[in-house]
Design an enzyme around this catalytic site. Structure first.
Site, mmCIF file in Angstrom:
data_model
loop_
_atom_site.group_PDB
_atom_site.id
_atom_site.type_symbol
_atom_site.label_atom_id
_atom_site.label_comp_id
_atom_site.label_asym_id
_atom_site.label_seq_id
_atom_site.Cartn_x
_atom_site.Cartn_y
_atom_site.Cartn_z
ATOM 1 C CG ASN A 59 -58.323 -74.476 65.618
ATOM 2 O OD1 ASN A 59 -57.553 -74.742 66.535
ATOM 3 N ND2 ASN A 59 -58.383 -73.275 65.061
ATOM 4 C CE LYS A 100 -56.151 -67.629 58.660
ATOM 5 N NZ LYS A 100 -57.368 -67.507 57.856
ATOM 6 N N GLY A 101 -54.316 -73.423 59.318
ATOM 7 C CA GLY A 101 -53.252 -74.224 58.724
ATOM 8 C C GLY A 101 -53.780 -75.490 58.092
ATOM 9 C CG ASN A 150 -59.510 -74.601 57.304
ATOM 10 O OD1 ASN A 150 -59.896 -75.707 57.666
ATOM 11 N ND2 ASN A 150 -59.998 -73.478 57.800
ATOM 12 C CD GLU A 171 -56.234 -69.875 63.386
ATOM 13 O OE1 GLU A 171 -57.323 -69.284 63.279
ATOM 14 O OE2 GLU A 171 -56.080 -71.070 63.075
ATOM 15 C CE LYS A 205 -57.325 -63.809 53.094
ATOM 16 N NZ LYS A 205 -55.864 -63.952 53.146
ATOM 17 N N GLY A 248 -63.563 -60.161 50.371
ATOM 18 C CA GLY A 248 -64.895 -60.726 50.533
ATOM 19 C C GLY A 248 -65.710 -60.645 49.259
ATOM 20 C CG ASP A 287 -58.154 -70.511 56.060
ATOM 21 O OD1 ASP A 287 -57.366 -69.563 56.248
ATOM 22 O OD2 ASP A 287 -58.884 -70.974 56.950
#
EC number: 2.7.1.15
Length: 379
Positions: free
Chosen positions: A78, A107-108, A110, A210, A291, A293, A325
């Site tokens: 993106n 995402k990919g 990244n 995505e 994950k 945070g 990511d």
């Protein structure tokens, strides 16, 4: 047309076997034994000493033997359109942004960028539009950027490159709206043998949500048959994950919000998270990498005690975009290099800590030297 990326016109039916330019490494670099079948996988992963000094390696783009099976990321790319704001607007309200800029992300992309910047051989399989955003992403990922191999990226002329509006608030937190574009609409019904060949020969494969589930399913099935580990990042579509996909992955990686959405269970406490993960185990997923945070992360392996990892505190939190990511990709790199589960989690935590200190997704991905330095001084 962007350098190193093939163009596919979709004014006619998509031809999955269309030829495309490969100016860089050929698939033979994936297989160290040319006598083996093109589809056979090396039996062992040859990893060199991972020096903290990149100049000590023969290939400045990689800390790992070039013949090591690569990290392959199949997913989205993106253009992230950043707007810095003090707060989110209320319904019907218009507010002014402090600044705005467009950076490469998705995402990919990244995760591929992170793998390459951590100096592991990385290939990206994705779709771009033939537009300014596509050019931006190709330049950010390729040889003049992160060093990701773009041999399996194709561009189309009738769909825009995917893009996202990232509303970055003053506390570093963000809200994101995604327009799928080529990520969702430019894939063939059936993946080409060429695209599947690179994932069959991978050391590890990363997927996200995505891109269409149908593509992820084809890739995951091919990868499972080849005996290659695959991690599915839950981020992206909020629809239920098809059982066909869950049956073919090794590790499911949600954040706590995504885990709650996936299971329909609360995830506010670690006990609740454990119960939600147990539901994932019942769905057939044996390993769940969550994950959390600011609370760190945890790896749940069915039948074993959870492995928890605290965050490695950041000097300052500038932008959390891409942190998840970064974590997932860094975990995958450590995993394919043969690290223990505990080492994988710690390596990923260090990478994510460095990521949040820089604005932007791909620009914030840390290099290996910085991660190793942080690990050394945070023991």
């Amino acid at each position: 047309m962007m350098k190193g990326i093939s163009s596919v016109s979709q004014s006619i039916n998509y031809n999955p076997y269309i030829e495309f330019n490969r100016p860089q490494l050929q698939i033979s670099t994936v297989n160290p034994n040319p006598a083996q079948s093109r589809f056979s996988r090396p039996r062992s992963l040859r990893v060199l000493s991972l020096s903290a000094d990149p100049s000590a390696n023969r290939n400045p783009k990689s800390a790992v033997d070039a013949h090591a099976p690569p990290l392959v990321v199949v997913g989205s790319a993106n253009a992230d359109i950043y707007v810095e704001i003090e707060r989110l607007p209320k319904e019907g309200e218009t507010i002014s942004a402090k600044t705005g800029q467009t950076l490469a992300g998705g995402k990919g992309a990244n995760q591929a960028a992170c793998g390459a910047k951590l100096m592991y051989p990385t290939y990206f399989v994705g779709r771009l539009g033939e537009d300014a955003h596509g050019k931006l992403i190709a330049e950010a990922l390729g040889d003049d950027g992160c060093g990701v191999h773009l041999d399996y990226v194709r561009s189309v002329n009738n769909e825009p490159t995917g893009h996202a509006v990232v509303m970055l608030q003053s506390d570093g937190q963000n809200s994101i709206i995604i327009v799928g574009g080529a990520n969702m609409k430019a894939w063939p019904e059936i993946m080409s043998d060429d695209d599947l060949e690179i994932v069959r020969n991978a050391g590890i494969v990363l997927l996200q949500r995505e891109i269409p589930d149908s593509i992820n399913i084809q890739v995951a099935k091919a990868v499972k048959k080849a005996g290659v580990p695959v991690i599915l990042d839950v981020g992206g579509m909020d629809t239920p994950i098809p059982n066909e996909l869950l049956d073919s992955i090794d590790i499911l990686s949600p954040n706590e919000t995504e885990l709650s959405r996936l299971t329909g269970m609360p995830t506010e406490t670690f006990e609740q998270i454990s119960q939600a993960v147990a539901k994932c185990h019942k769905l057939g997923v044996k390993q769940v990498l969550v994950k959390l945070g600011s609370k760190g992360s945890a790896l749940f392996i069915q039948g074993e005690k959870p492995i928890q990892q605290s965050i490695i505190p950041a000097a300052q939190v500038v932008d959390t975009t891409g942190a998840g990511d970064t974590f997932t990709a860094a975990f995958a790199v450590a995993m394919v290099e043969g690290k223990s589960h505990e080492e994988c989690l710690r390596f990923a935590a260090a990478a994510a800590s460095l990521c949040v200190q820089v604005k932007g997704a791909i620009p914030s991905m840390p290099d290996r030297k910085s991660v190793l330095k942080l690990l050394k001084f945070s023991i």
